[in-house]
Design a protein around this motif. Structure first.
Motif, mmCIF file in Angstrom:
data_model
loop_
_atom_site.group_PDB
_atom_site.id
_atom_site.type_symbol
_atom_site.label_atom_id
_atom_site.label_comp_id
_atom_site.label_asym_id
_atom_site.label_seq_id
_atom_site.Cartn_x
_atom_site.Cartn_y
_atom_site.Cartn_z
ATOM 1 N N PHE A 1 27.954 -110.347 11.026
ATOM 2 C CA PHE A 1 27.123 -111.474 11.337
ATOM 3 C C PHE A 1 26.899 -112.368 10.189
ATOM 4 N N LEU A 2 26.547 -111.753 8.953
ATOM 5 C CA LEU A 2 26.235 -112.837 7.895
ATOM 6 C C LEU A 2 27.370 -113.486 7.303
ATOM 7 N N ALA A 3 28.743 -112.728 7.553
ATOM 8 C CA ALA A 3 29.927 -113.325 7.174
ATOM 9 C C ALA A 3 30.316 -114.604 8.164
ATOM 10 N N TRP A 4 29.971 -114.357 9.382
ATOM 11 C CA TRP A 4 30.294 -115.306 10.280
ATOM 12 C C TRP A 4 29.159 -116.490 10.231
ATOM 13 N N LEU A 5 27.886 -116.227 9.903
ATOM 14 C CA LEU A 5 27.150 -117.165 9.661
ATOM 15 C C LEU A 5 27.350 -118.231 8.331
ATOM 16 N N LYS A 6 27.851 -117.735 7.329
ATOM 17 C CA LYS A 6 28.160 -118.364 6.157
ATOM 18 C C LYS A 6 29.393 -119.531 6.446
ATOM 19 N N GLN A 7 30.054 -119.486 7.499
ATOM 20 C CA GLN A 7 30.974 -120.466 7.927
ATOM 21 C C GLN A 7 30.548 -121.528 8.674
ATOM 22 N N ASP A 8 29.188 -121.305 9.163
ATOM 23 C CA ASP A 8 28.675 -122.490 9.651
ATOM 24 C C ASP A 8 27.695 -123.090 8.677
ATOM 25 N N LYS A 9 28.162 -124.488 8.240
ATOM 26 C CA LYS A 9 27.451 -125.060 7.199
ATOM 27 C C LYS A 9 26.096 -125.542 7.783
ATOM 28 N N ASN A 10 25.935 -125.739 9.336
ATOM 29 C CA ASN A 10 24.583 -126.200 9.798
ATOM 30 C C ASN A 10 23.589 -125.181 9.995
ATOM 31 N N ALA A 11 23.954 -124.071 9.649
ATOM 32 C CA ALA A 11 23.106 -122.546 10.021
ATOM 33 C C ALA A 11 22.312 -122.386 8.722
ATOM 34 N N ASN A 12 20.847 -122.001 9.298
ATOM 35 C CA ASN A 12 20.057 -121.394 8.317
ATOM 36 C C ASN A 12 20.774 -120.289 7.330
ATOM 37 N N GLN A 13 21.147 -120.380 6.416
ATOM 38 C CA GLN A 13 21.651 -119.140 5.716
ATOM 39 C C GLN A 13 20.632 -118.231 4.979
ATOM 40 N N GLN A 14 19.392 -118.688 5.173
ATOM 41 C CA GLN A 14 18.336 -117.521 4.946
ATOM 42 C C GLN A 14 17.669 -117.006 6.034
ATOM 43 N N VAL A 15 18.293 -117.050 7.046
ATOM 44 C CA VAL A 15 17.626 -116.594 8.400
ATOM 45 C C VAL A 15 17.037 -115.069 8.404
ATOM 46 N N ILE A 16 18.046 -114.165 7.700
ATOM 47 C CA ILE A 16 17.700 -112.968 7.409
ATOM 48 C C ILE A 16 16.828 -112.491 6.327
ATOM 49 N N ALA A 17 17.007 -113.192 5.381
ATOM 50 C CA ALA A 17 16.337 -113.100 4.203
ATOM 51 C C ALA A 17 14.774 -113.182 4.497
ATOM 52 N N GLU A 18 14.744 -114.535 5.158
ATOM 53 C CA GLU A 18 13.101 -114.700 5.378
ATOM 54 C C GLU A 18 12.499 -113.659 6.502
ATOM 55 N N LEU A 19 13.280 -113.414 7.405
ATOM 56 C CA LEU A 19 12.892 -112.264 8.325
ATOM 57 C C LEU A 19 12.748 -110.801 7.724
ATOM 58 N N GLU A 20 13.641 -110.646 6.608
ATOM 59 C CA GLU A 20 13.519 -109.182 6.106
ATOM 60 C C GLU A 20 12.146 -109.191 5.106
ATOM 61 N N SER A 21 11.810 -110.505 4.625
ATOM 62 C CA SER A 21 10.488 -110.403 3.738
ATOM 63 C C SER A 21 9.332 -110.116 4.622
ATOM 64 N N LEU A 22 9.279 -110.704 5.782
ATOM 65 C CA LEU A 22 8.149 -110.488 6.878
ATOM 66 C C LEU A 22 8.065 -109.076 7.168
ATOM 67 N N LEU A 23 9.242 -108.673 7.470
ATOM 68 C CA LEU A 23 9.522 -106.945 7.935
ATOM 69 C C LEU A 23 8.842 -106.167 6.936
ATOM 70 N N ALA A 24 9.294 -106.426 5.723
ATOM 71 C CA ALA A 24 8.679 -105.623 4.695
ATOM 72 C C ALA A 24 7.246 -105.364 4.542
ATOM 73 N N LYS A 25 6.504 -106.550 4.676
ATOM 74 C CA LYS A 25 4.907 -106.625 4.856
ATOM 75 C C LYS A 25 4.351 -105.917 6.025
ATOM 76 N N GLN A 26 5.112 -106.109 7.060
ATOM 77 C CA GLN A 26 4.786 -105.337 8.391
ATOM 78 C C GLN A 26 4.803 -103.989 8.160
ATOM 79 N N HIS A 27 5.864 -103.347 7.712
ATOM 80 C CA HIS A 27 6.028 -101.978 7.477
ATOM 81 C C HIS A 27 5.075 -101.410 6.797
ATOM 82 N N LYS A 28 4.765 -102.041 5.679
ATOM 83 C CA LYS A 28 3.893 -101.498 4.770
ATOM 84 C C LYS A 28 2.290 -101.574 5.203
ATOM 85 N N LEU A 29 2.002 -102.566 6.113
ATOM 86 C CA LEU A 29 0.775 -102.584 6.862
ATOM 87 C C LEU A 29 0.601 -101.738 7.798
#
Length: 732
Positions: free
Chosen positions: A349-377
Motif C-alpha cells: 500500500f505504501l509503495a502504491w501511495l508513493k506513486q500518487d503525487k497528490n496523496a498524503n504521504q504521511q497518512v500512516i505516519a500521522e495515524l501511527e503516532s496517535l495509535l502509539a498514544k492510544q495504546h499507552k493510554l
C-alpha cells in the motif's frame, strides 16, 4: 504446506476475497454477479430493500440476531443468545437451563426479562454530510461536534417513541449512516431445549468442529392491542410482522449457495499492523488471563451454591466464550503469520501511495503516532479501570453521573444519560437482581483491587480510598465493609437514587456512593483525554481509509466496511475444509455423533429422551434424501411425504459454510438461494477465529445448526406441535 504459506499465497493472488465481505444491504446490487455465481437466485435489489422479504424478517436483539418465522411474532435465535431470558425464568425449583422449557400455549409464555428487546431495522440513511457539518479543528471540540450532530439526528429520528435510532461510523469515520429501528419491548420465552442440547459440548467444543449443538431457542414478540410496541402486560397480543421466513425442511447439501443476514459486532480488517501487534502481544493475553481468573472464581463458588450457578450462568457463558475467542486469536496468530501478511499488504500500500503525487504521504505516519498514544493510554488506565469493577460501584458511578448530567439540557448530556435512555437505564438497575450475588461480586472486586495494588501505576484518589488497607487482610476487611454498609443491594433504593441531586450524592454515607463521588473527577479527566484523542483520530483514520479504499479499488478488490453492529449480508456455500495435513472436515454432522460423544458427564450429557429417540431410529422408517421424513410423523402428515431411497442416512445436526461472520451474527438466519431458512448461525471454527483481522477462504468456516435438527427436536423429542403449526414449511 503450512497454513501461513497458504494464506500468503492466497492473499497475494487476490483469491482471498472469494466469499469475503460483510456487506451493507444497499451494496447488494453491486455484487449481484457474485451472488448469482453462488446460486443466490433471490434478486439483489430485493435484498437491498429493507421493506421486503427476507430482510424485513431479520431482527436484532442488541447483542445477537434473530428472525421472525410465523405470522404470530414467533422468533427463532440461538440458545446462547436467549440464555439470559432462560436464566431470568429459572430458579432452584424450576431450572429451565437444565430442564428446557416449552410453552404449550401463548398464555404460558413468560416475559424474557425487562431488558429484552427486539429491534427491527426499517431504514438506513447516509448522514455523512450532516455529521461532519461545522466541525472545529480543535480535537476535543471536533469530537464534541460530531457527537452533537449525531444526537441531533437521533433526536429528529426518534420523534416517535416506538423507534430507536443510532448513527454508526463506517470505514473508521469516513462515512456515517443513521439506522431507524422499531422497538419491541415485550419479548417472551416460548421454547428452549435444555442446555445439554443447546450447548452440547460446552466450552470444550466451543469454536471446534465437528459439532453437535442444538443451539436454538424460540421467543415471541408482543405488542399492545393497538398493534404498537408496549411494555409487558398480560393484555398484550402477539406482534404481526411485515413478513416471516419460510422454512425449507429439505435443508441444504454440500455445494449449495447460502447467505446470512444479521448484525455482526466488530472486525478489524482495515487496522494497521501495529494495532494487530498491540492486540496480540498485550491486549488479548491480558484480557484472556483476566477472564480466566473470573471464570475460575465463579465456577468454584457456583459449584458450592446452585443459586449462584443459576444467577451467573449467563455471565459465565459470555466470559468463557470471549476467553476462548481470545485464545483462539492468539493461537491463530501463531499458526498463520497474519502479522507478516498484514505488514506485506501495508508495504504494498505504501509503495502504491508513493506513486500518487497528490496523496498524503504521511497518512500512516500521522495515524501511527496517535495509535502509539492510544495504546499507552490503554495500558496506563487498565488496572485503575479494573479496580472499579464492582457491580454496585458501577451502579453508583452511573447514578452519580446521571445526577450531574441532569444539570444540563438534554441535548448536551452524554449519550446514555439522555431522556431517551432512561427506560433502559432503569431496566439495567432492575436487572442487577437477576445476575448478582454480593459474595461473588465482593470476591471478584477484591481480586481486581489486589491486581491494582500489586502494580506500580497508582491513582491517588483510589489510593486514598484504600488508605487504611495496608495488607491483604486489611483490604479484604475494607471491601467487606463496603458490602455490609451499602443499601444499593436493594432495587427500590437504587431506583430512588435516579431522582436525587448531586448534592445528595455528595452528602451520602453509602460507601459505594462516596467512592463513586470521589472517583468521578478523575474518571472524567481520563474520559476527556480519550475524547481528545478520538477527535484527532476522527481526522487521521478517515484520511487513511480514503487512501486504502482507492488502493483496493485500483486492485479490483471488494470494498466493504468493517463490522460495527449494523445490519449486514454475507454469502458463501456449504463446504468443509482442510483443517490440517490429511484431515478434511466434512460439512455435515449427524445424530449418531451425539451418541458417540455422549459420556453422561457435562458437557457431553445428552438428555435421555434425545438418546432414546436416536437409538430407536425415531426419525423415520424412511429417511428421504437429506431430510428426515417419516410418513407417520407430524411433518410428513403436513407435507405428504413419500418413501424414497435414503441418501443422507440420518438427521443432520450442524453444518459448515464459507459465509463471512463474526460475533453478533449468532442467531442469524442461514438462507438458501430462494431466501428460505435452512439453519441458524452460531459459531466459527477455531482456525477461522482470526478472520476478525484477516479472511482466509481456505480455512474460514462458520458453523450452523441445521433446521432439520431443529424440526426433529420439535417433532420427535419435545412434541412442540403447537409451534410447528405456526411455521411455513416448504419443500423443493
Amino acid at each position: 504446506m503450512r497454513i501461513a504459506l497458504i494464506a500468503a499465497l492466497t492473499l497475494s493472488s487476490g483469491l482471498a476475497f472469494a466469499d469475503e465481505g460483510q456487506w451493507q444491504p444497499y451494496q447488494m446490487p453491486s455484487i449481484a454477479d457474485k451472488l448469482q455465481h453462488r446460486g443466490i437466485d433471490i434478486p439483489a435489489k430485493q435484498l437491498a430493500d429493507l421493506s421486503q422479504y427476507p430482510m424485513n424478517a431479520v431482527v436484532g436483539l442488541g447483542y445477537c440476531t434473530a428472525s421472525f418465522v410465523s405470522p404470530q411474532g414467533l422468533v427463532v435465535t440461538n440458545h446462547h443468545c436467549a440464555y439470559r431470558a432462560i436464566q431470568y425464568n429459572s430458579n432452584t425449583e424450576h431450572n429451565y437451563l437444565a430442564e428446557g422449557f416449552l410453552a404449550k400455549s401463548q398464555q404460558q409464555e413468560p416475559s424474557a426479562g425487562p431488558n429484552e428487546r427486539l429491534y427491527i431495522t426499517e431504514s438506513v440513511t447516509d448522514v455523512t454530510k450532516q455529521v461532519n457539518a461545522n466541525l472545529s479543528d480543535e480535537p476535543l471540540a471536533r469530537y464534541q461536534g460530531i457527537e452533537r450532530n449525531k444526537k441531533a439526528l437521533i433526536k429528529e429520528c426518534e420523534s416517535d417513541d416506538n423507534y430507536r435510532c443510532s448513527v454508526s461510523s463506517f470505514h473508521n469515520g469516513l462515512e456515517f449512516y443513521l439506522s431507524k429501528q422499531l422497538i419491541i419491548r415485550d419479548v417472551r420465552l416460548v421454547y428452549a431445549p435444555p442446555e445439554s442440547v443447546g450447548a452440547f459440548g460446552g466450552d470444550i467444543d466451543n469454536y471446534e468442529y465437528p459439532r453437535h449443538s442444538g443451539d436454538f431457542t424460540f421467543l415471541r414478540a408482543y405488542v399492545g392491542k393497538d398493534g404498537k410496541p408496549a411494555t409487558y402486560s398480560t393484555d398484550n397480543v402477539p406482534y404481526t410482522p411485515k413478513s416471516y421466513l419460510k422454512i425449507n425442511a429439505n435443508g441444504v447439501k454440500a455445494g449449495d449457495g447460502v447467505f446470512v443476514a444479521g448484525y455482526p459486532g466488530s472486525t478489524s480488517r482495515y487496522r494497521l499492523t501495529s494495532e494487530l501487534e498491540f492486540a496480540s502481544q498485550w491486549l488479548y493475553p491480558t484480557y484472556a488471563a483476566h477472564y480466566q481468573q473470573k471464570i475460575d472464581t465463579i465456577e468454584q463458588m457456583g459449584g458450592a451454591d446452585n443459586g449462584i450457578k443459576i444467577k451467573y450462568a449467563g455471565t459465565l457463558a459470555s466470559m468463557a466464550n470471549r476467553m476462548k475467542k481470545l485464545n483462539g486469536l492468539l493461537d491463530g496468530f501463531k499458526a498463520t503469520d497474519i502479522v507478516g501478511i498484514k505488514q506485506n499488504r501495508e508495504n504494498d500500500f505504501l509503495a502504491w501511495l508513493k506513486q500518487d503525487k497528490n496523496a498524503n504521504q504521511q497518512v500512516i505516519a500521522e495515524l501511527e503516532s496517535l495509535l502509539a498514544k492510544q495504546h499507552k493510554l490503554t495500558q496506563t488506565n487498565y488496572y485503575f479501570e479494573n479496580a472499579q469493577s464492582s457491580t454496585l460501584l458501577s451502579a453508583a458511578k452511573s447514578l452519580y453521573r446521571l445526577a450531574k448530567e441532569k444539570q444540563k439540557d438534554d441535548a448536551d448530556r452524554e449519550a446514555g444519560y439522555q431522556e431517551r435512555d432512561m427506560k433502559m437505564f432503569t431496566a439495567r438497575l432492575k436487572r442487577i437482581d437477576t445476575s448478582f450475588d454480593a459474595n461473588v461480586d465482593k470476591t471478584l472486586w477484591l481480586q481486581d483491587l489486589n491486581e491494582y495494588v500489586d502494580q506500580p501505576l497508582k491513582v491517588k484518589v483510589l489510593d486514598n480510598a484504600l488508605s487504611r488497607a495496608s495488607s491483604d487482610e486489611d483490604l479484604s476487611n475494607k471491601v467487606a465493609g463496603f458490602y455490609a454498609l451499602t443499601e444499593l443491594t436493594d432495587q427500590s433504593t437504587r431506583l430512588a437514587w435516579m431522582d436525587k441531586s448531586p448534592a445528595e450524592f455528595e452528602s451520602s454515607n453509602d460507601p459505594f456512593i462516596r467512592l463513586a463521588v470521589a472517583l468521578h473527577d478523575t474518571n472524567m479527566q481520563l474520559e476527556q483525554e480519550q475524547k481528545t484523542l478520538r477527535g484527532k483520530l476522527s481526522v487521521a483514520r478517515p484520511a487513511y481509509m480514503s487512501a486504502v479504499i482507492n488502493y483496493y479499488k485500483a486492485n479490483d478488490w471488494p470494498v466493504y466496511p468493517d463490522a460495527n453492529g449494523t445490519l449486514r449480508i454475507t454469502y458463501g456455500m456449504v463446504d468443509g475444509y482442510q483443517s490440517a495435513d490429511a484431515l478434511y472436515k466434512q460439512p455435515f454432522t449427524r445424530l449418531e455423533g451425539i451418541v458417540a460423544k455422549h459420556t453422561g458427564v457435562e458437557p457431553f450429557n445428552a438428555p435421555e429422551k434425545v438418546l432414546n429417540a436416536i437409538k430407536a431410529n425415531d426419525y423415520g422408517e424412511h429417511r428421504i434424501g437429506s431430510v428426515y421424513q417419516d410418513p407417520r410423523s407430524w411433518f410428513c402428515k403436513l407435507m405428504s411425504c413419500e418413501a424414497k431411497p435414503n441418501e443422507f442416512g440420518s438427521v443432520p445436526v450442524n453444518f459448515l459454510s464459507s459465509v463471512d461472520t463474526t460475533g453478533g451474527n449468532s442467531g442469524s438466519p442461514v438462507l438458501n438461494g430462494q431466501g428460505e431458512l435452512v439453519g441458524l448461525n452460531f459459531d466459527s471454527t477455531y482456525e477461522a477465529i482470526t478472520k476478525d483481522w484477516f479472511f482466509n477462504p481456505t480455512i474460514t468456516r462458520a458453523v450452523h445448526v441445521d433446521v432439520r435438527y431443529i424440526l426433529w427436536m420439535m417433532d420427535k423429542v419435545d412434541n412442540a406441535d403447537n409451534l410447528m403449526e405456526e411455521l411455513d414449511l416448504v419443500k423443493d
